[in-house]
Scaffold this motif. Structure first.
Motif, PDB file in Angstrom:
ATOM      1  N   PHE A  59       0.839  -1.203   0.000  1.00 45.41           N
ATOM      2  CA  PHE A  59       0.000   0.000   0.000  1.00 45.41           C
ATOM      3  C   PHE A  59       0.873   1.253   0.000  1.00 45.41           C
ATOM      4  CE2 PHE A  59      -2.248   3.453   2.091  1.00 45.41           C
ATOM      5  CZ  PHE A  59      -3.439   3.472   1.388  1.00 45.41           C
ATOM      6  N   VAL A  60       1.928   1.262   0.832  1.00 48.42           N
ATOM      7  CA  VAL A  60       2.829   2.418   0.884  1.00 48.42           C
ATOM      8  C   VAL A  60       3.534   2.586  -0.453  1.00 48.42           C
ATOM      9  CG1 VAL A  60       4.880   3.392   2.001  1.00 48.42           C
ATOM     10  CG2 VAL A  60       3.130   2.250   3.379  1.00 48.42           C
ATOM     11  N   ARG A  61       3.906   1.477  -1.093  1.00 50.10           N
ATOM     12  CA  ARG A  61       4.561   1.565  -2.392  1.00 50.10           C
ATOM     13  C   ARG A  61       3.646   2.192  -3.448  1.00 50.10           C
ATOM     14  NH1 ARG A  61       7.295  -4.475  -2.209  1.00 50.10           N
ATOM     15  NH2 ARG A  61       9.336  -3.840  -1.365  1.00 50.10           N
ATOM     16  N   VAL A  62       2.380   1.816  -3.421  1.00 46.02           N
ATOM     17  CA  VAL A  62       1.434   2.369  -4.386  1.00 46.02           C
ATOM     18  C   VAL A  62       1.229   3.863  -4.142  1.00 46.02           C
ATOM     19  CG1 VAL A  62      -1.002   2.343  -5.108  1.00 46.02           C
ATOM     20  CG2 VAL A  62       0.239   0.190  -4.802  1.00 46.02           C
ATOM     21  N   GLN A  71      11.977  -1.627   2.931  1.00 47.30           N
ATOM     22  CA  GLN A  71      12.361  -1.775   4.338  1.00 47.30           C
ATOM     23  C   GLN A  71      13.587  -2.672   4.440  1.00 47.30           C
ATOM     24  OE1 GLN A  71       9.113  -3.525   6.542  1.00 47.30           O
ATOM     25  NE2 GLN A  71       8.700  -5.080   4.998  1.00 47.30           N
ATOM     26  N   PHE A  72      14.442  -2.337   5.432  1.00 42.11           N
ATOM     27  CA  PHE A  72      15.705  -3.051   5.631  1.00 42.11           C
ATOM     28  C   PHE A  72      15.909  -3.246   7.125  1.00 42.11           C
ATOM     29  CE2 PHE A  72      15.918   0.084   2.261  1.00 42.11           C
ATOM     30  CZ  PHE A  72      16.318  -0.647   1.145  1.00 42.11           C
ATOM     31  N   LEU A  73      16.644  -4.289   7.475  1.00 43.00           N
ATOM     32  CA  LEU A  73      17.056  -4.435   8.862  1.00 43.00           C
ATOM     33  C   LEU A  73      18.094  -3.371   9.185  1.00 43.00           C
ATOM     34  CD1 LEU A  73      17.407  -8.294   9.410  1.00 43.00           C
ATOM     35  CD2 LEU A  73      15.737  -6.747  10.459  1.00 43.00           C
ATOM     36  N   ASP A  74      17.929  -2.675  10.298  1.00 46.19           N
ATOM     37  CA  ASP A  74      18.873  -1.639  10.702  1.00 46.19           C
ATOM     38  C   ASP A  74      20.152  -2.300  11.213  1.00 46.19           C
ATOM     39  OD1 ASP A  74      20.230   0.546  11.782  1.00 46.19           O
ATOM     40  OD2 ASP A  74      18.376   1.552  12.326  1.00 46.19           O
ATOM     41  N   VAL A  78      11.031   5.864   2.336  1.00 44.79           N
ATOM     42  CA  VAL A  78       9.891   6.183   1.471  1.00 44.79           C
ATOM     43  C   VAL A  78      10.228   7.447   0.690  1.00 44.79           C
ATOM     44  CG1 VAL A  78       7.411   6.608   1.354  1.00 44.79           C
ATOM     45  CG2 VAL A  78       8.346   5.246   3.233  1.00 44.79           C
ATOM     46  N   VAL A  79      10.015   7.414  -0.620  1.00 38.63           N
ATOM     47  CA  VAL A  79      10.306   8.557  -1.488  1.00 38.63           C
ATOM     48  C   VAL A  79       8.992   9.156  -1.997  1.00 38.63           C
ATOM     49  CG1 VAL A  79      11.428   9.313  -3.620  1.00 38.63           C
ATOM     50  CG2 VAL A  79      12.526   7.588  -2.164  1.00 38.63           C
ATOM     51  N   PRO A 119      -0.338  11.698   0.727  1.00 39.89           N
ATOM     52  CA  PRO A 119      -0.989  11.764   2.045  1.00 39.89           C
ATOM     53  C   PRO A 119      -1.504  10.427   2.562  1.00 39.89           C
ATOM     54  CG  PRO A 119      -1.643  13.649   0.725  1.00 39.89           C
ATOM     55  CD  PRO A 119      -0.832  12.760  -0.173  1.00 39.89           C
ATOM     56  N   ALA A 120      -1.989   9.569   1.673  1.00 37.73           N
ATOM     57  CA  ALA A 120      -2.501   8.273   2.118  1.00 37.73           C
ATOM     58  C   ALA A 120      -1.396   7.428   2.743  1.00 37.73           C
ATOM     59  CB  ALA A 120      -3.131   7.529   0.940  1.00 37.73           C
ATOM     60  N   ALA A 121      -0.184   7.501   2.183  1.00 35.54           N
ATOM     61  CA  ALA A 121       0.944   6.752   2.749  1.00 35.54           C
ATOM     62  C   ALA A 121       1.321   7.322   4.108  1.00 35.54           C
ATOM     63  CB  ALA A 121       2.136   6.807   1.802  1.00 35.54           C
TER      64      ALA A 121
END
Length: 274
Positions: free
Chosen positions: A38-41, A48-51, A64-65, A69-71
């Motif tokens: 959903f965030v990608r759309v 996401q990556f392991l820190d 996130v680039v 607003p929905a994201a």
């Protein structure tokens, strides 16, 4: 000063766009595939990556680039902290000569509110600080704008690295970005200045001699009259304003070397703001 202001006033933006360009969040665990999709759309990019930082072992870093607003809304509902934030302004033009003119004005007249090193440039992009915790700005004029695709664009972004820098921008969660006042931010941070050489020379002499002279010092040589204060100011500016990384004499370099004073004259950049 008049020359820079005249150039600034001659610029005629076609469109001005403000937006969140990039966001770095720390999460206690991974997003579900449904949440991540959903965030990608609702953004240009999300991953996401392991820190790998030992201090945050087990946490997840979500990048996130250009989130919509929905994201931001769905992210605001999750436990998180923000460690990186880019807010951007794109000023597009119909005249292809205007973006490089604005970029040149930025390099010579932009003054930031703090200093750690002199402004530099790499492959056409101007950087006002190092890539370390804090805030710095980047600008370029050789790429299309990132939202509408206009070819002739001046892009500037404020990069905030670290939770403290993000917090100083008035952001503590993704939800704050839904109501973030981009116009007020750029009104406060897009600061272009000139140096009034007459006032600089008078300020310098008053400080040196502990006086409070308010009028310019005019002297005569035969039939010629010349402004001594302006001459002194011109020498001071040239001696203190050279930036070897840009190979330019800049107001920001002068402020770093000499300091601030009543000789700084702010340029009116309202035509660049949305």
């Amino acid at each position: 000063m008049m020359t820079a202001q005249l150039v600034l006033d001659s610029l005629r933006p076609r469109q001005k766009t403000t937006y969140v360009d990039k966001l770095g969040l720390h999460l206690p665990g991974r997003l579900s595939e449904q949440q991540l999709n959903f965030v990608r759309v609702q953004s240009s990019f999300a991953e996401q990556f392991l820190d790998l930082d030992r201090r945050r072992r087990g946490k997840v870093l979500l990048t996130v680039v250009r989130p919509l607003p929905a994201a931001l809304k769905i992210l605001s509902q999750l436990p998180h902290s923000i460690s990186y934030l880019e807010v951007a302004l794109d000023v597009s033009f119909d005249d292809p000569d205007h973006p490089p003119k604005l970029h040149a004005l930025f390099k010579e007249h932009f003054v930031q509110g703090w200093h750690s090193r002199q402004t530099g440039q790499d492959n056409g992009t101007t950087y006002t600080g190092p890539r370390m915790p804090g805030r710095w700005f980047t600008a370029y004029s050789d790429e299309p704008d990132r939202n509408q695709g206009h070819q002739d664009c001046f892009h500037i972004e404020a990069r905030h690295t670290g939770a403290r820098a993000v917090s100083r921008a008035g952001v503590s969660s993704a939800g704050d970005l839904l109501t973030f006042d981009h116009v007020a931010f750029w009104q406060s941070n897009l600061q272009l200045f000139c140096v009034n050489l007459d006032r600089l020379g008078r300020f310098h002499e008053n400080r040196r001699l502990r006086r409070k002279r308010h009028r310019s010092r005019i002297e005569k040589s035969g039939r010629l009259r010349y402004n001594v204060d302006r001459s002194v100011g011109a020498v001071l500016f040239r001696n203190h304003s050279y930036n070897p990384f840009l190979d330019l004499f800049t107001v920001d370099a002068f402020v770093q070397s000499y300091g601030r004073g009543p000789f700084l004259a702010k340029l009116d950049a309202t035509n660049l703001l949305p």
